[in-house]
Design a protein around this motif. Structure first.
Motif, PDB file in Angstrom:
ATOM      1  N   GLY A 201      -2.887 -17.388  48.905  1.00  0.00           N
ATOM      2  CA  GLY A 201      -2.191 -18.124  47.836  1.00  0.00           C
ATOM      3  C   GLY A 201      -3.022 -18.381  46.600  1.00  0.00           C
ATOM      4  N   THR A 202      -3.406 -17.320  45.869  1.00  0.00           N
ATOM      5  CA  THR A 202      -4.214 -17.479  44.659  1.00  0.00           C
ATOM      6  C   THR A 202      -3.330 -17.400  43.424  1.00  0.00           C
ATOM      7  OG1 THR A 202      -6.128 -16.468  45.733  1.00  0.00           O
ATOM      8  CG2 THR A 202      -6.145 -16.567  43.329  1.00  0.00           C
ATOM      9  N   ASN A 203      -3.430 -18.414  42.535  1.00  0.00           N
ATOM     10  CA  ASN A 203      -2.672 -18.430  41.288  1.00  0.00           C
ATOM     11  C   ASN A 203      -3.574 -18.002  40.132  1.00  0.00           C
ATOM     12  OD1 ASN A 203      -0.172 -19.535  42.345  1.00  0.00           O
ATOM     13  ND2 ASN A 203      -1.287 -21.470  42.594  1.00  0.00           N
ATOM     14  N   PHE A 204      -3.157 -16.981  39.375  1.00  0.00           N
ATOM     15  CA  PHE A 204      -3.907 -16.502  38.226  1.00  0.00           C
ATOM     16  C   PHE A 204      -3.328 -17.088  36.942  1.00  0.00           C
ATOM     17  CE2 PHE A 204      -4.861 -13.476  41.513  1.00  0.00           C
ATOM     18  CZ  PHE A 204      -6.194 -13.146  41.297  1.00  0.00           C
ATOM     19  N   ASN A 205      -4.203 -17.449  35.975  1.00  0.00           N
ATOM     20  CA  ASN A 205      -3.730 -18.043  34.726  1.00  0.00           C
ATOM     21  C   ASN A 205      -3.213 -16.970  33.768  1.00  0.00           C
ATOM     22  OD1 ASN A 205      -5.982 -16.850  33.485  1.00  0.00           O
ATOM     23  ND2 ASN A 205      -7.199 -18.727  33.570  1.00  0.00           N
ATOM     24  N   ALA A 206      -2.910 -17.378  32.555  1.00  0.00           N
ATOM     25  CA  ALA A 206      -2.307 -16.463  31.582  1.00  0.00           C
ATOM     26  C   ALA A 206      -3.229 -15.298  31.235  1.00  0.00           C
ATOM     27  CB  ALA A 206      -1.927 -17.232  30.316  1.00  0.00           C
ATOM     28  N   SER A 207      -4.518 -15.496  31.406  1.00  0.00           N
ATOM     29  CA  SER A 207      -5.477 -14.421  31.122  1.00  0.00           C
ATOM     30  C   SER A 207      -5.733 -13.555  32.342  1.00  0.00           C
ATOM     31  CB  SER A 207      -6.809 -15.018  30.637  1.00  0.00           C
ATOM     32  OG  SER A 207      -6.622 -15.761  29.453  1.00  0.00           O
ATOM     33  N   ALA A 237      -4.371  -5.052  40.801  1.00  0.00           N
ATOM     34  CA  ALA A 237      -5.779  -4.775  41.097  1.00  0.00           C
ATOM     35  C   ALA A 237      -6.587  -6.018  40.776  1.00  0.00           C
ATOM     36  CB  ALA A 237      -6.274  -3.594  40.279  1.00  0.00           C
ATOM     37  N   VAL A 238      -7.507  -6.382  41.662  1.00  0.00           N
ATOM     38  CA  VAL A 238      -8.339  -7.569  41.482  1.00  0.00           C
ATOM     39  C   VAL A 238      -9.798  -7.141  41.414  1.00  0.00           C
ATOM     40  CG1 VAL A 238      -9.062  -9.765  42.484  1.00  0.00           C
ATOM     41  CG2 VAL A 238      -6.676  -9.052  42.648  1.00  0.00           C
ATOM     42  N   ALA A 256      -7.180 -10.380  37.583  1.00  0.00           N
ATOM     43  CA  ALA A 256      -6.148  -9.521  38.152  1.00  0.00           C
ATOM     44  C   ALA A 256      -5.393  -8.823  37.029  1.00  0.00           C
ATOM     45  CB  ALA A 256      -5.181 -10.347  38.997  1.00  0.00           C
ATOM     46  N   LYS A 257      -5.100  -7.538  37.259  1.00  0.00           N
ATOM     47  CA  LYS A 257      -4.348  -6.770  36.271  1.00  0.00           C
ATOM     48  C   LYS A 257      -3.220  -6.025  36.953  1.00  0.00           C
ATOM     49  CE  LYS A 257      -8.167  -6.057  33.018  1.00  0.00           C
ATOM     50  NZ  LYS A 257      -8.962  -5.050  32.256  1.00  0.00           N
ATOM     51  N   GLY A 262      -1.979  -2.272  33.023  1.00  0.00           N
ATOM     52  CA  GLY A 262      -3.289  -2.802  32.655  1.00  0.00           C
ATOM     53  C   GLY A 262      -3.229  -4.193  32.077  1.00  0.00           C
ATOM     54  N   ALA A 263      -2.047  -4.784  32.034  1.00  0.00           N
ATOM     55  CA  ALA A 263      -1.885  -6.135  31.485  1.00  0.00           C
ATOM     56  C   ALA A 263      -2.365  -7.175  32.493  1.00  0.00           C
ATOM     57  CB  ALA A 263      -0.421  -6.385  31.138  1.00  0.00           C
ATOM     58  N   PRO A 264      -2.828  -8.359  31.998  1.00  0.00           N
ATOM     59  CA  PRO A 264      -3.234  -9.413  32.924  1.00  0.00           C
ATOM     60  C   PRO A 264      -2.072  -9.820  33.841  1.00  0.00           C
ATOM     61  CG  PRO A 264      -3.974  -9.909  30.699  1.00  0.00           C
ATOM     62  CD  PRO A 264      -3.042  -8.739  30.583  1.00  0.00           C
ATOM     63  N   TYR A 265      -2.377 -10.114  35.079  1.00  0.00           N
ATOM     64  CA  TYR A 265      -1.378 -10.573  36.051  1.00  0.00           C
ATOM     65  C   TYR A 265      -1.503 -12.096  36.111  1.00  0.00           C
ATOM     66  CZ  TYR A 265       1.179 -11.159  40.431  1.00  0.00           C
ATOM     67  OH  TYR A 265       2.080 -11.546  41.389  1.00  0.00           O
TER      68      TYR A 265
END
Length: 280
Positions: A201-207, A237-238, A256-257, A262-265
Motif C-alpha cells: 500500500g504505497t501512495n505516490f505524490n504528484a511527482s 516502473a519503480v 514511480a513512472k 514515462g509520466a509520473p505515477y
C-alpha cells in the motif's frame, strides 16, 4: 566390498612404497613449494630451483638448480613444448625434463604421459607455438600449481600473525568476508549481502515520489523494485530516486513512472517487492 585400510595390514607389517604413494596420491599433483623458475634472456634454457613437488604420491625435494633447453623447431617451423616433472617408477625417481611436440607450421602439443602404474608427467610450464628466440622472448605460461591454506581469523591481530608465515594464495576469513595473501599483504575479497522483502500500500505524490520503509537496519548500496498495481492500471516502473542518497538504514526514497508514457505515477501501488544489495 570392504576398504583396504592403509598403512595397516593387521599383521604389523610396514607399508611398502606403493602403498605410501597411494595414500599421498589422493592429494593430487602439485608444487608444495613453487621455487624459482627463470626463462633465460640469453639462450633457450629454463632453470628451476628450490621446489618441492608431489607427483602421484611421490615427493620430490629439489637440491641445487635444474635446467632444460627448449628445442629449436628448425627452419620456419614452430613448436609447442612442455616443462615437466617426470615420475618414473622403474627408476624410482622424479626428473625435470622438457618435451616438444612435432615441429610444423601449425604445430600440435606433445603427448603427456599419465599412466597410473607407469610414467607420469606433471606440467610445470608451456611454451608456444614459437619459433626461434630466447626462452624469455617465447610465449610461455607458468603451470605450477600450489595449494593454499584456509584459516578462520576473525581479528586483524590474528591475520597479522598469520601473515608472518603466509604463502601467496592463503586465505583468512571471518563471518563477513575473506582475505587472500598476495605475497606482501592481505587483500580483502569481501562478500555481497542480499536481502529481499515486500512493501504494501504505497501512495505516490504528484511527482511520482514516495518514501518507503524497508527496515533493514543497514544502508543498501542499491535496491531493485517490482511494482504490483491495482487491476486495470497501466504498468508502473519503480526506481530509486536519483536525487541525493536515496537509501538510509530504514527507508528508501523511490519514484514511480507509467511505463507506456514515462509520466509520473501519482496513485497507489498495491505491493512493491524489493531486493537490496551491499558489499561487505
Amino acid at each position: 566390498m570392504p576398504f583396504t585400510a592403509l598403512p595397516w595390514d593387521g599383521a604389523g607389517n610396514k607399508a611398502n612404497e606403493a602403498e605410501w604413494r597411494k595414500m599421498w596420491a589422493v592429494e593430487g599433483d602439485r608444487c608444495l613449494k613453487v621455487g624459482s623458475l627463470t626463462f633465460s634472456a640469453s639462450n633457450r634454457d629454463v632453470t628451476w630451483s628450490g621446489a618441492v613437488v608431489l607427483v602421484q604420491g611421490a615427493i620430490g625435494i629439489q637440491s641445487g638448480t635444474d635446467s632444460v633447453t627448449i628445442p629449436l623447431p628448425g627452419g620456419s617451423n614452430k613448436n609447442i613444448c612442455y616443462g615437466l616433472v617426470e615420475y618414473d617408477p622403474d627408476a624410482n625417481g622424479l626428473t625435470y625434463i622438457v618435451k616438444a611436440g612435432g615441429a610444423a607450421v601449425n604445430p600440435v602439443s606433445p603427448g603427456i604421459d599419465q599412466n597410473e602404474n607407469g610414467t607420469w608427467h606433471m606440467p610445470v610450464w608451456r611454451t608456444g607455438p614459437n619459433g626461434t628466440g630466447t626462452a624469455a622472448s617465447l610465449e610461455h605460461v607458468d603451470l605450477r600449481r600450489q595449494p593454499s591454506r584456509q584459516f578462520y581469523a576473525p581479528t586483524a591481530e590474528m591475520r597479522y600473525v598469520l601473515g608472518l608465515t603466509a604463502t601467496k594464495g592463503d586465505v583468512a576469513y571471518d563471518d563477513d568476508g575473506s582475505w587472500v595473501w598476495n605475497g606482501t599483504s592481505w587483500k580483502f575479497l569481501g562478500s555481497v549481502q542480499i536481502e529481499s522483502g515486500v512493501i504494501l500500500g504505497t501512495n505516490f505524490n504528484a511527482s511520482g515520489a514516495a518514501v518507503v520503509t524497508h527496515g533493514l537496519g543497514w544502508e543498501p548500496e542499491h535496491m531493485d523494485f517490482t511494482a504490483y498495481v491495482p487491476g486495470g492500471a497501466d504498468g508502473v516502473a519503480v526506481y530509486p530516486s536519483s536525487t541525493g542518497s536515496p537509501f538510509t538504514t530504514t527507508t528508501a526514497t523511490i519514484v514511480a513512472k507509467v511505463m507506456s508514457t514515462g509520466a509520473p505515477y501519482d496513485d497507489t501501488v498495491t505491493k512493491i517487492g524489493w531486493v537490496a544489495y551491499r558489499h561487505r
